[in-house]
Design a protein around this motif. Structure first.
Motif, PDB file in Angstrom:
ATOM      1  N   LEU A 195      35.476  -0.687  44.584  1.00 45.46           N
ATOM      2  CA  LEU A 195      34.209  -0.265  45.181  1.00 45.46           C
ATOM      3  C   LEU A 195      33.059  -0.949  44.460  1.00 45.46           C
ATOM      4  N   GLN A 196      32.037  -1.294  45.225  1.00 42.34           N
ATOM      5  CA  GLN A 196      30.917  -2.062  44.685  1.00 42.34           C
ATOM      6  C   GLN A 196      29.772  -1.205  44.158  1.00 42.34           C
ATOM      7  N   ALA A 197      29.691   0.048  44.600  1.00 37.55           N
ATOM      8  CA  ALA A 197      28.591   0.918  44.168  1.00 37.55           C
ATOM      9  C   ALA A 197      28.980   2.375  44.363  1.00 37.55           C
ATOM     10  N   ALA A 198      28.499   3.233  43.442  1.00 39.51           N
ATOM     11  CA  ALA A 198      28.709   4.672  43.543  1.00 39.51           C
ATOM     12  C   ALA A 198      27.410   5.375  43.173  1.00 39.51           C
ATOM     13  N   ILE A 199      27.029   6.406  43.964  1.00 35.99           N
ATOM     14  CA  ILE A 199      25.803   7.160  43.696  1.00 35.99           C
ATOM     15  C   ILE A 199      26.081   8.654  43.868  1.00 35.99           C
ATOM     16  N   PRO A 200      26.388   9.373  42.774  1.00 29.86           N
ATOM     17  CA  PRO A 200      26.478  10.831  42.862  1.00 29.86           C
ATOM     18  C   PRO A 200      25.094  11.464  42.835  1.00 29.86           C
ATOM     19  N   LEU A 201      24.834  12.365  43.787  1.00 31.22           N
ATOM     20  CA  LEU A 201      23.536  13.029  43.924  1.00 31.22           C
ATOM     21  C   LEU A 201      23.672  14.473  43.440  1.00 31.22           C
ATOM     22  N   THR A 202      22.995  14.820  42.373  1.00 28.82           N
ATOM     23  CA  THR A 202      23.139  16.118  41.711  1.00 28.82           C
ATOM     24  C   THR A 202      24.612  16.538  41.703  1.00 28.82           C
ATOM     25  N   TRP A 274      19.905   0.170  44.677  1.00 29.90           N
ATOM     26  CA  TRP A 274      21.209   0.088  44.008  1.00 29.90           C
ATOM     27  C   TRP A 274      22.272  -0.475  44.952  1.00 29.90           C
ATOM     28  N   LEU A 275      22.307   0.028  46.172  1.00 27.19           N
ATOM     29  CA  LEU A 275      23.302  -0.448  47.145  1.00 27.19           C
ATOM     30  C   LEU A 275      23.077  -1.920  47.478  1.00 27.19           C
ATOM     31  N   LYS A 276      21.831  -2.306  47.659  1.00 26.08           N
ATOM     32  CA  LYS A 276      21.525  -3.708  47.952  1.00 26.08           C
ATOM     33  C   LYS A 276      21.918  -4.606  46.780  1.00 26.08           C
ATOM     34  N   ARG A 277      21.581  -4.145  45.590  1.00 20.31           N
ATOM     35  CA  ARG A 277      21.833  -4.974  44.403  1.00 20.31           C
ATOM     36  C   ARG A 277      23.318  -5.176  44.156  1.00 20.31           C
ATOM     37  N   PHE A 278      24.138  -4.146  44.394  1.00 22.05           N
ATOM     38  CA  PHE A 278      25.538  -4.246  44.001  1.00 22.05           C
ATOM     39  C   PHE A 278      26.520  -4.383  45.167  1.00 22.05           C
ATOM     40  N   ILE A 279      26.210  -3.855  46.339  1.00 20.42           N
ATOM     41  CA  ILE A 279      27.083  -4.112  47.490  1.00 20.42           C
ATOM     42  C   ILE A 279      26.789  -5.482  48.083  1.00 20.42           C
ATOM     43  N   ASP A 280      25.505  -5.822  48.184  1.00 19.80           N
ATOM     44  CA  ASP A 280      25.112  -7.109  48.777  1.00 19.80           C
ATOM     45  C   ASP A 280      24.849  -8.198  47.733  1.00 19.80           C
ATOM     46  N   ASN A 281      24.972  -7.876  46.461  1.00 19.78           N
ATOM     47  CA  ASN A 281      24.648  -8.837  45.391  1.00 19.78           C
ATOM     48  C   ASN A 281      23.240  -9.409  45.571  1.00 19.78           C
ATOM     49  N   ASP A 282      22.342  -8.599  46.110  1.00 18.68           N
ATOM     50  CA  ASP A 282      21.009  -9.079  46.479  1.00 18.68           C
ATOM     51  C   ASP A 282      20.042  -8.875  45.311  1.00 18.68           C
ATOM     52  N   THR A 283      19.822  -9.937  44.553  1.00 18.03           N
ATOM     53  CA  THR A 283      18.986  -9.829  43.353  1.00 18.03           C
ATOM     54  C   THR A 283      17.503  -9.669  43.682  1.00 18.03           C
ATOM     55  N   ARG A 284      17.133  -9.775  44.958  1.00 17.50           N
ATOM     56  CA  ARG A 284      15.746  -9.508  45.338  1.00 17.50           C
ATOM     57  C   ARG A 284      15.359  -8.059  45.039  1.00 17.50           C
ATOM     58  N   TYR A 285      16.371  -7.182  44.924  1.00 19.71           N
ATOM     59  CA  TYR A 285      16.116  -5.759  44.670  1.00 19.71           C
ATOM     60  C   TYR A 285      16.140  -5.408  43.190  1.00 19.71           C
ATOM     61  N   GLU A 286      16.461  -6.370  42.336  1.00 15.90           N
ATOM     62  CA  GLU A 286      16.481  -6.131  40.897  1.00 15.90           C
ATOM     63  C   GLU A 286      15.117  -5.676  40.393  1.00 15.90           C
ATOM     64  N   GLN A 287      14.063  -6.147  41.042  1.00 16.22           N
ATOM     65  CA  GLN A 287      12.699  -5.826  40.602  1.00 16.22           C
ATOM     66  C   GLN A 287      12.406  -4.331  40.630  1.00 16.22           C
ATOM     67  N   PHE A 288      13.132  -3.567  41.447  1.00 17.01           N
ATOM     68  CA  PHE A 288      12.883  -2.132  41.541  1.00 17.01           C
ATOM     69  C   PHE A 288      13.710  -1.333  40.531  1.00 17.01           C
ATOM     70  N   LEU A 289      14.684  -2.004  39.912  1.00 15.64           N
ATOM     71  CA  LEU A 289      15.579  -1.351  38.959  1.00 15.64           C
ATOM     72  C   LEU A 289      15.330  -1.785  37.525  1.00 15.64           C
ATOM     73  N   CYS A 290      14.827  -2.994  37.359  1.00 17.17           N
ATOM     74  CA  CYS A 290      14.531  -3.550  36.037  1.00 17.17           C
ATOM     75  C   CYS A 290      13.172  -4.260  36.097  1.00 17.17           C
ATOM     76  N   PRO A 291      12.288  -4.029  35.140  1.00 19.94           N
ATOM     77  CA  PRO A 291      12.467  -3.133  33.993  1.00 19.94           C
ATOM     78  C   PRO A 291      12.631  -1.673  34.421  1.00 19.94           C
ATOM     79  N   ILE A 292      13.117  -0.851  33.500  1.00 19.24           N
ATOM     80  CA  ILE A 292      13.405   0.549  33.785  1.00 19.24           C
ATOM     81  C   ILE A 292      12.172   1.243  34.372  1.00 19.24           C
ATOM     82  N   PRO A 293      12.323   1.915  35.522  1.00 18.92           N
ATOM     83  CA  PRO A 293      11.187   2.660  36.086  1.00 18.92           C
ATOM     84  C   PRO A 293      10.655   3.701  35.097  1.00 18.92           C
ATOM     85  N   ARG A 294       9.360   3.867  35.086  1.00 19.56           N
ATOM     86  CA  ARG A 294       8.707   4.782  34.146  1.00 19.56           C
ATOM     87  C   ARG A 294       8.602   6.185  34.750  1.00 19.56           C
TER      88      ARG A 294
END
Length: 310
Positions: A195-202, A274-294
């Protein structure tokens, strides 16, 4: 140089004149091709060729916070009578077939919940370029290990037998879930490392440690959760993940265990990224994950490893 030699030389013979008149035309053609080549190199199509899984236009903060993304969405119901291993559900998918196949995500509800409790995620994620399967479980009191197996059964149905299987890239799959479905998300990722991505919600699970996981995992908890408190669930889940794994912990501010059951921009924004970055390998979405959101009005805390490696 050509222009200077034309001006300086005597009147050319007819044949020579024809050759020289062609030179500016050839030069213009070369210049045109050079510009066309540059434009092609800079076009989204060329970028997509570098990453064949990239889908949709370049993202912006407003585009991932919007209630709908760039893709029109269709949906189809799947009867529990037509499947084995889970309780049926609803498939949401981009209507277009012109962009090729899409990655897919199966989502489980929580304890006593049905797919209606997570239905908002279906069109919201699908409109960003995923096939999304919100499922019902076999019973509403199924435990996390069972929900993990059901998520995998749903993905297998989606990629092998569903009416939209031709729209899906079966190598690019992820899982999500709320509460016990979140615990099931971790179980599914443990059972199926591909699996390329996992997101447990609460998420809720009696197993607090997950050093076996090899799937990039975004753990989402809520600061006001009294059913699966972050101190005994989401935080130890996250801390136990391998240090070498792409992982993140998002704690929602002023939120409860049931916050994932209604439309939530923060959950959507970071889940999409997260899904875009790791399922689609789409590094255009890295900007929303790194640097760490404040920390913010909606984020109590965010932890993660940056930059991401996979």
């Amino acid at each position: 140089m050509h222009q200077h030699s034309i001006n300086a030389s005597p009147a050319p013979a007819p044949a020579e004149g024809r050759r020289r008149r062609r030179r500016p035309v050839v030069a213009a053609l070369v210049a045109f091709l050079a510009v066309a080549g540059l434009n092609t190199a800079m076009s989204p199509g060329a970028q997509a060729a570098d990453n064949p899984y990239e889908r949709g236009p370049a993202p912006t903060t407003s585009s991932i916070e919007a209630t709908r993304g760039p893709y029109a969405v269709s949906q189809t119901s799947v009867s529990s009578l037509s499947v084995t291993g889970f309780g049926g559900g609803t498939i949401y998918y981009p209507t277009t077939t012109s962009d090729g196949t899409f990655g897919a995500v199966a989502i489980s509800p929580g304890f006593t919940g049905t797919q209606s409790s997570i239905a908002w995620l279906g069109p919201r994620l699908a409109s960003q370029g995923f096939v999304v399967f919100t499922i019902d479980t076999i019973t509403t009191v199924d435990q996390p290990d069972s929900r993990g197996r059901q998520l995998l059964a749903a993905l297998d149905h989606l990629t092998q037998r569903s009416t939209v299987r031709g729209r899906i890239d079966s190598t690019r799959l992820g899982v999500m879930g709320h509460s016990m479905g979140g615990g099931g998300t971790l179980e599914a990722a443990k059972s199926r490392p591909s699996l390329q991505a996992a997101i447990p919600l609460t998420g809720w699970n009696t197993d607090k440690t997950w050093p076996e996981l090899r799937t990039p995992t975004l753990v989402i908890g809520a600061d006001g959760d009294t059913i699966a408190p972050v101190a005994t669930h989401s935080e130890p889940f996250y801390e136990s993940l391998p240090s070498t794994l792409d992982k993140a912990y998002l704690e929602l501010n002023n939120a409860s265990h049931f916050t994932p059951n209604t439309s939530d921009t923060t959950i959507a924004k970071y889940s999409i990224s997260w899904l875009k970055r790791f399922i689609d390998n789409d590094t255009r979405y890295e900007q929303f994950l790194c640097p760490i959101p404040r920390p913010s009005l909606t984020i109590e805390e965010y932890r993660g490893n940056c930059p991401h490696t996979s």
